[in-house]
Design an enzyme around this catalytic site. Structure first.
Site, PDB file in Angstrom:
ATOM      1  N   ASP A  53       0.828  -1.083  -0.098  1.00  0.00           N
ATOM      2  CA  ASP A  53       0.200   0.134  -0.071  1.00  0.00           C
ATOM      3  C   ASP A  53       0.767   1.266  -0.074  1.00  0.00           C
ATOM      4  OD1 ASP A  53      -2.178   1.576  -0.154  1.00  0.00           O
ATOM      5  OD2 ASP A  53      -2.675   1.077   2.119  1.00  0.00           O
ATOM      6  N   LYS A  54       0.176   2.221  -0.208  1.00  0.00           N
ATOM      7  CA  LYS A  54       0.733   3.861  -0.246  1.00  0.00           C
ATOM      8  C   LYS A  54       0.199   4.504   0.765  1.00  0.00           C
ATOM      9  CE  LYS A  54      -0.784   7.099  -2.103  1.00  0.00           C
ATOM     10  NZ  LYS A  54      -1.342   8.372  -2.386  1.00  0.00           N
ATOM     11  N   HIS A  55       0.722   5.623   1.259  1.00  0.00           N
ATOM     12  CA  HIS A  55      -0.226   6.321   2.251  1.00  0.00           C
ATOM     13  C   HIS A  55       0.437   7.754   1.926  1.00  0.00           C
ATOM     14  CE1 HIS A  55      -2.144   8.119   5.577  1.00  0.00           C
ATOM     15  NE2 HIS A  55      -0.868   8.995   5.918  1.00  0.00           N
ATOM     16  N   SER A  56      -0.432   8.639   1.898  1.00  0.00           N
ATOM     17  CA  SER A  56       0.060  10.234   1.595  1.00  0.00           C
ATOM     18  C   SER A  56      -0.255  10.989   2.966  1.00  0.00           C
ATOM     19  CB  SER A  56      -0.540  10.625   0.235  1.00  0.00           C
ATOM     20  OG  SER A  56      -0.758  12.181   0.355  1.00  0.00           O
ATOM     21  N   LYS A  78      -2.985   2.086  11.650  1.00  0.00           N
ATOM     22  CA  LYS A  78      -3.875   1.932  10.739  1.00  0.00           C
ATOM     23  C   LYS A  78      -3.340   1.295   9.613  1.00  0.00           C
ATOM     24  CE  LYS A  78      -5.287   6.212  10.454  1.00  0.00           C
ATOM     25  NZ  LYS A  78      -5.689   7.632  11.306  1.00  0.00           N
ATOM     26  N   LYS A  79      -2.206   1.814   8.764  1.00  0.00           N
ATOM     27  CA  LYS A  79      -1.569   1.227   7.588  1.00  0.00           C
ATOM     28  C   LYS A  79      -1.081  -0.156   8.055  1.00  0.00           C
ATOM     29  CE  LYS A  79      -2.849   3.675   4.741  1.00  0.00           C
ATOM     30  NZ  LYS A  79      -3.195   3.327   3.235  1.00  0.00           N
ATOM     31  N   THR A  96      -9.523  10.532  -0.334  1.00  0.00           N
ATOM     32  CA  THR A  96      -9.812   9.825  -1.362  1.00  0.00           C
ATOM     33  C   THR A  96     -11.404   9.299  -1.362  1.00  0.00           C
ATOM     34  OG1 THR A  96      -7.748   9.065  -1.505  1.00  0.00           O
ATOM     35  CG2 THR A  96      -8.853   7.502  -2.684  1.00  0.00           C
ATOM     36  N   SER A 116      -0.306   7.334  14.611  1.00  0.00           N
ATOM     37  CA  SER A 116      -1.745   7.236  14.242  1.00  0.00           C
ATOM     38  C   SER A 116      -1.889   6.546  12.726  1.00  0.00           C
ATOM     39  CB  SER A 116      -2.416   8.638  14.225  1.00  0.00           C
ATOM     40  OG  SER A 116      -3.176   8.912  13.418  1.00  0.00           O
ATOM     41  N   ARG A 166      -7.203  14.362  19.997  1.00  0.00           N
ATOM     42  CA  ARG A 166      -6.246  15.339  19.291  1.00  0.00           C
ATOM     43  C   ARG A 166      -6.802  16.477  18.638  1.00  0.00           C
ATOM     44  NH1 ARG A 166      -2.933  11.515  16.077  1.00  0.00           N
ATOM     45  NH2 ARG A 166      -1.723  13.467  15.609  1.00  0.00           N
TER      46      ARG A 166
HETATM   47  N1  URA Z   1      -3.476  11.487   9.313  1.00  0.00           N
HETATM   48  C1  URA Z   1      -3.673  10.559  10.233  1.00  0.00           C
HETATM   49  O1  URA Z   1      -4.220   9.548  10.300  1.00  0.00           O
HETATM   50  N2  URA Z   1      -3.212  10.604  11.710  1.00  0.00           N
HETATM   51  C2  URA Z   1      -2.734  11.939  11.892  1.00  0.00           C
HETATM   52  O2  URA Z   1      -2.185  12.011  13.170  1.00  0.00           O
HETATM   53  C3  URA Z   1      -2.474  12.820  10.923  1.00  0.00           C
HETATM   54  C4  URA Z   1      -2.841  12.685   9.676  1.00  0.00           C
END
Ligand code: URA
Length: 439
Positions: free
Chosen positions: A80-83, A187-188, A120, A183, A168
């Site tokens: 996967d990719k995360h931006s 999730k990733k 997205t 964070s 937060r």
């Molecule tokens: N995106 C996230 O999922 N968590 C953060 O803390 C900032 C951006």
């Protein structure tokens, strides 16, 4: 030591042990640590920071607060990719089906708009019928059947992050590198990945305004992900202007389809291919000696229609289909008032304009008008003449009158051509070596 004493240690700048962090996250997840104590801890972390072992422990404990996908029986590499978020960032919509066309499995858990940046999921919901709310079982089945999925986080994925992020958000503790790292990665990494590539953006349209801050975040993310066993590379990319020409929702999906069918703007195509190549190289699957060969492979998958076929399969599996470009609001040109060179853009302001046109939310639960947006007609470094359209606003006539001047103010025209930056400014790898490219 009770939980108040543990929070006090962090407040005083003393590093927490893995056991202490584990106790905090366990009690927060089961509800016995109240929100006000967790908010105090978040503020202590915001001011005191965390060392390497603490961030790894926080991430692992948040990840383990929920379930992790199990891909037994799936013989493709899971990637996967995360931006970190930007303006006009539609790369995921192209990249997921492209990687699937190259034999990867891409269980992409995505988000909605955050601050001025688009999401997205919101973009894909411009397509009538597209369903982003899938169960873990449905995601697993879709990966088995077609190799890619783009969906929202389920309740089972990192529940500690879902609660902590909400806290937060309302306690001014979002911009903390240890908290952002844990964070994003909790999730990733719940996707059960074999490799991850990160697009860490810097510039006027990014959360990290300077390359140095983006670099610090990229190094933290790569270090923690690798330590938790997922080969990860980060690219530092320029977000001083939108990715591509389109900023919005439906118009961004249309532009993504252009790239998926071999056309579209060069910057979106190039960045997608670079990210695909970086991730492919980490999987070790049929990696040719020369990176240029991998790039050629991904170019062919875009030009030959295979990536688009996968996109159409993904739409079909998630309740939609592609028949023609999506409708957008009428285009109103925003006209240059002087001649010169475009030297700077306030990309964040472009994002806020789209939100004010109804293309994003200012309150939780706001309904979007997916058909609004901006079409940029110019990029930094372009020479323009008085009277030339700089952009088109996709909206009704009243809204056009309200935001026309704001858009003009967001595009600075100067006397001299500016120095232009490369789209990919640096790379953070597994070994944590890095370069800032200046070619
Ligand atoms: N995106 C996230 O999922 N968590 C953060 O803390 C900032 C951006």
């Amino acid at each position: 030591m009770n939980l108040v004493e543990i929070i006090a240690r962090k407040r005083d700048g003393i590093a927490l042990s893995d056991r202490q962090i584990s106790e905090l996250i366990r009690t927060f997840t089961d509800g016995s640590l109240p929100d006000y104590q967790m908010a105090a801890l978040a503020m202590a972390i915001y001011f005191q920071g965390m060392d390497r072992d603490e961030v790894v422990s926080l991430t692992r404990n948040m990840l383990e607060s929920g379930e992790v996908f199990n891909w037994t029986g799936i013989d493709r590499p899971v990637v996967d990719k995360h931006s970190t978020g930007g303006i006009g960032d539609k790369i995921s919509i192209v990249l997921a089906p492209l990687l699937a066309a190259a034999g990867m499995a891409v269980p992409m858990i995505s988000g909605r708009g955050l601050g001025a940046t688009g999401g997205t999921l919101d973009k894909l919901e411009s397509i009538p019928g597209f369903n982003v709310n899938l169960s873990m079982e449905a995601i697993r089945k879709q990966i088995k059947d077609i190799g890619c999925v783009i969906a929202g986080a389920t309740k089972q994925i990192a529940p500690a992050d879902q609660r902590l992020y909400a806290l937060r958000d309302v306690t001014a503790t979002v911009p903390s590198i240890p908290l952002i790292t844990s964070s994003i990665l909790s999730k990733k990494l719940a996707e059960g990945l074999d490799a991850l590539v990160l697009d860490v953006k810097f510039g006027s349209g990014a959360f990290m305004k300077s390359p140095e801050k983006a670099m610090a975040l990229a190094r933290s993310l790569v270090m923690v992900a690798c330590q938790l066993g997922v080969p990860t590379t980060a690219m530092l990319t320029d977000m001083n202007q939108p990715n591509g020409r389109m900023v919005g929702n439906a118009n961004e999906v249309n532009e993504s389809v252009e790239v998926l069918t071999g056309g579209g703007p060069q910057d979106v195509r190039n960045l997608t291919i670079e990210l695909a190549t970086a991730i492919h190289a980490m999987t070790g699957v049929e990696v040719p000696f020369d990176a240029a060969q991998l790039k050629a492979k991904y170019s062919k998958l875009l030009d030959g229609g295979e990536a688009m076929e996968n996109f159409e399969r993904m739409l079909h599996a998630q309740g939609a289909c592609w028949t023609r470009p999506l409708d957008c609001e009428p285009a109103h040109p925003v006209i240059a008032k002087r001649e010169g060179w475009i030297v700077e853009m306030d990309a964040e302001q472009l994002g806020w304009i789209v939100i004010d046109l109804g293309g994003g939310r200012t309150r939780l639960g706001d309904r979007l008008n997916h058909a609004t947006g901006i079409e940029m007609c110019s990029r930094i470094g372009d020479q323009v003449v008085n009277g030339q359209p700089l952009a088109n606003l996709l909206c009704n006539r009243n809204d056009f009158r309200k935001v026309n001047q704001r858009l003009l103010d967001a595009i600075r025209i100067g006397e001299e051509p500016p120095e232009t930056l490369p789209l990919i400014a640096g790379l953070v790898t597994n070994e944590n070596t890095w370069t800032i490219r200046n070619d």
